[in-house]
Motif scaffolding. Structure first.
Motif, PDB file in Angstrom:
ATOM      1  N   VAL A   1       0.842  -1.208   0.000  1.00 45.55           N
ATOM      2  CA  VAL A   1       0.000   0.000   0.000  1.00 45.55           C
ATOM      3  C   VAL A   1       0.879   1.261   0.000  1.00 45.55           C
ATOM      4  O   VAL A   1       0.671   2.190   0.781  1.00 45.55           O
ATOM      5  N   ALA A   2       1.852   1.242  -0.901  1.00 49.73           N
ATOM      6  CA  ALA A   2       2.810   2.344  -0.981  1.00 49.73           C
ATOM      7  C   ALA A   2       2.249   3.451  -1.875  1.00 49.73           C
ATOM      8  O   ALA A   2       1.821   3.180  -2.995  1.00 49.73           O
ATOM      9  N   PRO A   3       2.257   4.695  -1.399  1.00 44.96           N
ATOM     10  CA  PRO A   3       1.715   5.814  -2.196  1.00 44.96           C
ATOM     11  C   PRO A   3       2.695   6.287  -3.262  1.00 44.96           C
ATOM     12  O   PRO A   3       3.226   7.398  -3.211  1.00 44.96           O
ATOM     13  N   VAL A   4       2.983   5.416  -4.217  1.00 48.92           N
ATOM     14  CA  VAL A   4       3.881   5.765  -5.328  1.00 48.92           C
ATOM     15  C   VAL A   4       3.054   5.794  -6.615  1.00 48.92           C
ATOM     16  O   VAL A   4       2.085   5.042  -6.755  1.00 48.92           O
ATOM     17  N   PRO A   5       3.420   6.643  -7.572  1.00 49.40           N
ATOM     18  CA  PRO A   5       2.579   6.826  -8.768  1.00 49.40           C
ATOM     19  C   PRO A   5       2.821   5.769  -9.844  1.00 49.40           C
ATOM     20  O   PRO A   5       2.995   6.083 -11.025  1.00 49.40           O
ATOM     21  N   ALA A   6       2.847   4.493  -9.462  1.00 49.30           N
ATOM     22  CA  ALA A   6       3.092   3.424 -10.436  1.00 49.30           C
ATOM     23  C   ALA A   6       1.884   3.222 -11.354  1.00 49.30           C
ATOM     24  O   ALA A   6       2.039   3.140 -12.582  1.00 49.30           O
ATOM     25  N   TRP A   7       0.688   3.110 -10.766  1.00 51.68           N
ATOM     26  CA  TRP A   7      -0.521   2.888 -11.579  1.00 51.68           C
ATOM     27  C   TRP A   7      -0.762   4.040 -12.546  1.00 51.68           C
ATOM     28  O   TRP A   7      -0.946   3.806 -13.749  1.00 51.68           O
ATOM     29  N   PRO A   8      -0.770   5.301 -12.093  1.00 54.92           N
ATOM     30  CA  PRO A   8      -1.007   6.383 -13.059  1.00 54.92           C
ATOM     31  C   PRO A   8       0.085   6.508 -14.116  1.00 54.92           C
ATOM     32  O   PRO A   8      -0.207   6.744 -15.290  1.00 54.92           O
TER      33      PRO A   8
ATOM     34  N   VAL B   1      10.034  10.891 -15.089  1.00 53.05           N
ATOM     35  CA  VAL B   1       8.782  11.454 -15.572  1.00 53.05           C
ATOM     36  C   VAL B   1       7.597  10.695 -14.984  1.00 53.05           C
ATOM     37  O   VAL B   1       7.560   9.465 -15.011  1.00 53.05           O
ATOM     38  N   VAL B   2       6.642  11.443 -14.455  1.00 54.28           N
ATOM     39  CA  VAL B   2       5.385  10.896 -13.951  1.00 54.28           C
ATOM     40  C   VAL B   2       4.269  11.296 -14.912  1.00 54.28           C
ATOM     41  O   VAL B   2       4.227  12.440 -15.376  1.00 54.28           O
ATOM     42  N   LEU B   3       3.390  10.360 -15.222  1.00 53.86           N
ATOM     43  CA  LEU B   3       2.256  10.625 -16.092  1.00 53.86           C
ATOM     44  C   LEU B   3       0.967  10.261 -15.361  1.00 53.86           C
ATOM     45  O   LEU B   3       0.994   9.729 -14.253  1.00 53.86           O
ATOM     46  N   GLY B   4      -0.163  10.556 -15.995  1.00 51.56           N
ATOM     47  CA  GLY B   4      -1.447  10.209 -15.387  1.00 51.56           C
ATOM     48  C   GLY B   4      -2.563  10.348 -16.393  1.00 51.56           C
ATOM     49  O   GLY B   4      -2.349  10.685 -17.556  1.00 51.56           O
TER      50      GLY B   4
ATOM     51  N   ALA C   1      -1.834  11.549  -9.027  1.00 52.26           N
ATOM     52  CA  ALA C   1      -0.507  12.119  -9.314  1.00 52.26           C
ATOM     53  C   ALA C   1      -0.580  13.410 -10.120  1.00 52.26           C
ATOM     54  O   ALA C   1       0.384  13.770 -10.802  1.00 52.26           O
ATOM     55  N   ALA C   2      -1.683  14.123 -10.038  1.00 53.57           N
ATOM     56  CA  ALA C   2      -1.825  15.357 -10.827  1.00 53.57           C
ATOM     57  C   ALA C   2      -0.779  16.394 -10.428  1.00 53.57           C
ATOM     58  O   ALA C   2      -0.337  17.191 -11.268  1.00 53.57           O
ATOM     59  N   HIS C   3      -0.366  16.377  -9.156  1.00 54.53           N
ATOM     60  CA  HIS C   3       0.601  17.366  -8.677  1.00 54.53           C
ATOM     61  C   HIS C   3       2.026  17.016  -9.103  1.00 54.53           C
ATOM     62  O   HIS C   3       2.936  17.840  -8.959  1.00 54.53           O
ATOM     63  N   LEU C   4       2.232  15.802  -9.631  1.00 59.21           N
ATOM     64  CA  LEU C   4       3.566  15.370 -10.043  1.00 59.21           C
ATOM     65  C   LEU C   4       3.698  15.171 -11.551  1.00 59.21           C
ATOM     66  O   LEU C   4       4.803  15.167 -12.081  1.00 59.21           O
TER      67      LEU C   4
ATOM     68  N   GLY D   1     -12.143  11.451 -27.472  1.00 56.43           N
ATOM     69  CA  GLY D   1     -10.735  11.217 -27.769  1.00 56.43           C
ATOM     70  C   GLY D   1      -9.896  11.463 -26.539  1.00 56.43           C
ATOM     71  O   GLY D   1     -10.404  11.805 -25.465  1.00 56.43           O
ATOM     72  N   LEU D   2      -8.586  11.272 -26.668  1.00 56.68           N
ATOM     73  CA  LEU D   2      -7.637  11.486 -25.585  1.00 56.68           C
ATOM     74  C   LEU D   2      -6.692  12.617 -25.957  1.00 56.68           C
ATOM     75  O   LEU D   2      -6.220  12.690 -27.102  1.00 56.68           O
ATOM     76  N   PHE D   3      -6.398  13.478 -24.965  1.00 59.90           N
ATOM     77  CA  PHE D   3      -5.556  14.646 -25.216  1.00 59.90           C
ATOM     78  C   PHE D   3      -4.527  14.773 -24.104  1.00 59.90           C
ATOM     79  O   PHE D   3      -4.854  14.635 -22.914  1.00 59.90           O
ATOM     80  N   LEU D   4      -3.290  15.036 -24.504  1.00 58.43           N
ATOM     81  CA  LEU D   4      -2.217  15.266 -23.541  1.00 58.43           C
ATOM     82  C   LEU D   4      -2.280  16.713 -23.070  1.00 58.43           C
ATOM     83  O   LEU D   4      -2.230  17.644 -23.874  1.00 58.43           O
ATOM     84  N   VAL D   5      -2.382  16.884 -21.749  1.00 58.63           N
ATOM     85  CA  VAL D   5      -2.503  18.217 -21.161  1.00 58.63           C
ATOM     86  C   VAL D   5      -1.425  18.399 -20.102  1.00 58.63           C
ATOM     87  O   VAL D   5      -1.183  17.503 -19.284  1.00 58.63           O
ATOM     88  N   ASP D   6      -0.780  19.547 -20.128  1.00 61.39           N
ATOM     89  CA  ASP D   6       0.187  19.907 -19.097  1.00 61.39           C
ATOM     90  C   ASP D   6      -0.581  20.455 -17.892  1.00 61.39           C
ATOM     91  O   ASP D   6      -1.233  21.503 -17.994  1.00 61.39           O
ATOM     92  N   PRO D   7      -0.545  19.767 -16.737  1.00 63.05           N
ATOM     93  CA  PRO D   7      -1.318  20.244 -15.581  1.00 63.05           C
ATOM     94  C   PRO D   7      -0.839  21.570 -15.019  1.00 63.05           C
ATOM     95  O   PRO D   7      -1.528  22.187 -14.203  1.00 63.05           O
TER      96      PRO D   7
END
Length: 287
Positions: A4-11, A41-44, A80-83, A99-105
């Motif tokens: 239950v580690a809070p790491v951004p692996a899934w996103p 690099v972290v994505l989501g 992981a929106a903040h990362l 559709g899907l769009f890449l957005v810079d948060p």
């Protein structure tokens, strides 16, 4: 799931890297995938909306602006929106096709507000007002592809959550003594633990079945819904039994079991509860 580690692996890996690798242009893949591989690099992806129940039918709108797109709408519970360097945002074009769009948060037209999930994981609330978006090729098919793999990724995490909660319970009940003997020797405790074991293995089996079909590029809509049903309903029974068999220490925040209960509940309700999966399966059978 087991830690239950809070790491951004899934996103990063499931919500971001997989669809980029499958549908992204050469330039898109080159821009982000090497950084994912190096851990820099972290994505989501923003698959949840307050006014849309199905991520494949987004209410967020996308309008063309030259070679780019402008997005307007609201996304909630974005992991992981903040990362994230980029977030994949489902949106509907003027033609009515999603559709899907890449957005810079952190880009213009995007406001990110912090949310806290049931499992205390930091999430993001995205308000998009003319936000710049780069289209990911694939359209509706790419979105459906992503949602199925995102769902199975959640199921896989739930396997780890329930497996570890059950093992913690087995260890505790074999060491905890009452009336001069371990409580694991009591028939009622054994029956409850055995039911939890069966549920855990059912989650594992249905997850593997759905994952195998996706990996083989076979139709898996039904199998994904079945896996998510078990990952929702059965997982709730497993962590509930684990709490009961631990007694009072199970809810002590100094003891780790409570974190598994919270993670299980978060996964259960993300991308559709067990009830929604049953409704989907019933609708398929009625066709």
């Amino acid at each position: 799931g087991r830690a239950v580690a809070p790491v951004p692996a899934w996103p990063t890996l499931v919500l971001g890297a997989l669809p980029l690798a499958r549908f992204g242009t050469r330039a898109q893949r080159a821009a982000f995938l090497p950084g994912v591989a190096s851990g820099e690099v972290v994505l989501g992806a923003a698959l949840v909306e307050p006014d849309a129940d199905d991520p494949r039918e987004p209410a967020t709108a996308a309008r063309r602006d030259g070679a780019r797109w402008r997005l307007d709408g609201t996304k909630t519970c974005v992991p992981a929106a903040h990362l994230a360097a980029r977030v994949l945002v489902p949106a509907r074009t003027a033609a009515g096709a999603p559709g899907l769009f890449l957005v810079d948060p952190r880009g213009a037209g995007v406001r990110v507000e912090r949310q806290t999930a049931t499992n205390r994981e930091p999430l993001g609330h995205l308000a998009l007002a003319g936000a710049d978006g780069e289209e990911l090729p694939g359209g509706a098919a790419a979105l459906a592809w992503l949602v199925e793999r995102a769902t199975v990724g959640l199921c896989a995490m739930q396997v780890g959550v329930t497996d570890r909660a059950l093992r913690m319970t087995a260890e505790y009940t074999t060491g905890r003594e009452q009336f001069g003997r371990p409580i694991a020797s009591f028939q009622a405790v054994q029956q409850r633990a055995a039911d939890a074991y069966i549920d855990t293995e059912a989650i594992r089996l249905t997850t593997w079945q759905a994952a195998w079909r996706l990996a083989a590029d076979r139709p898996a809509t039904t199998e994904v819904a079945i896996a998510k049903f078990w990952a929702s309903e059965a997982a709730h029974r497993v962590v509930y039994a684990a709490q009961h068999l631990h007694g009072g220490i199970g809810v002590d925040v100094d003891y780790p079991l409570h974190r598994y209960y919270l993670w299980s509940k978060q996964i259960e309700l993300t991308l559709g509860s067990g009830t929604r999966q049953l409704a989907r399966l019933g609708a398929d059978l009625a066709r």
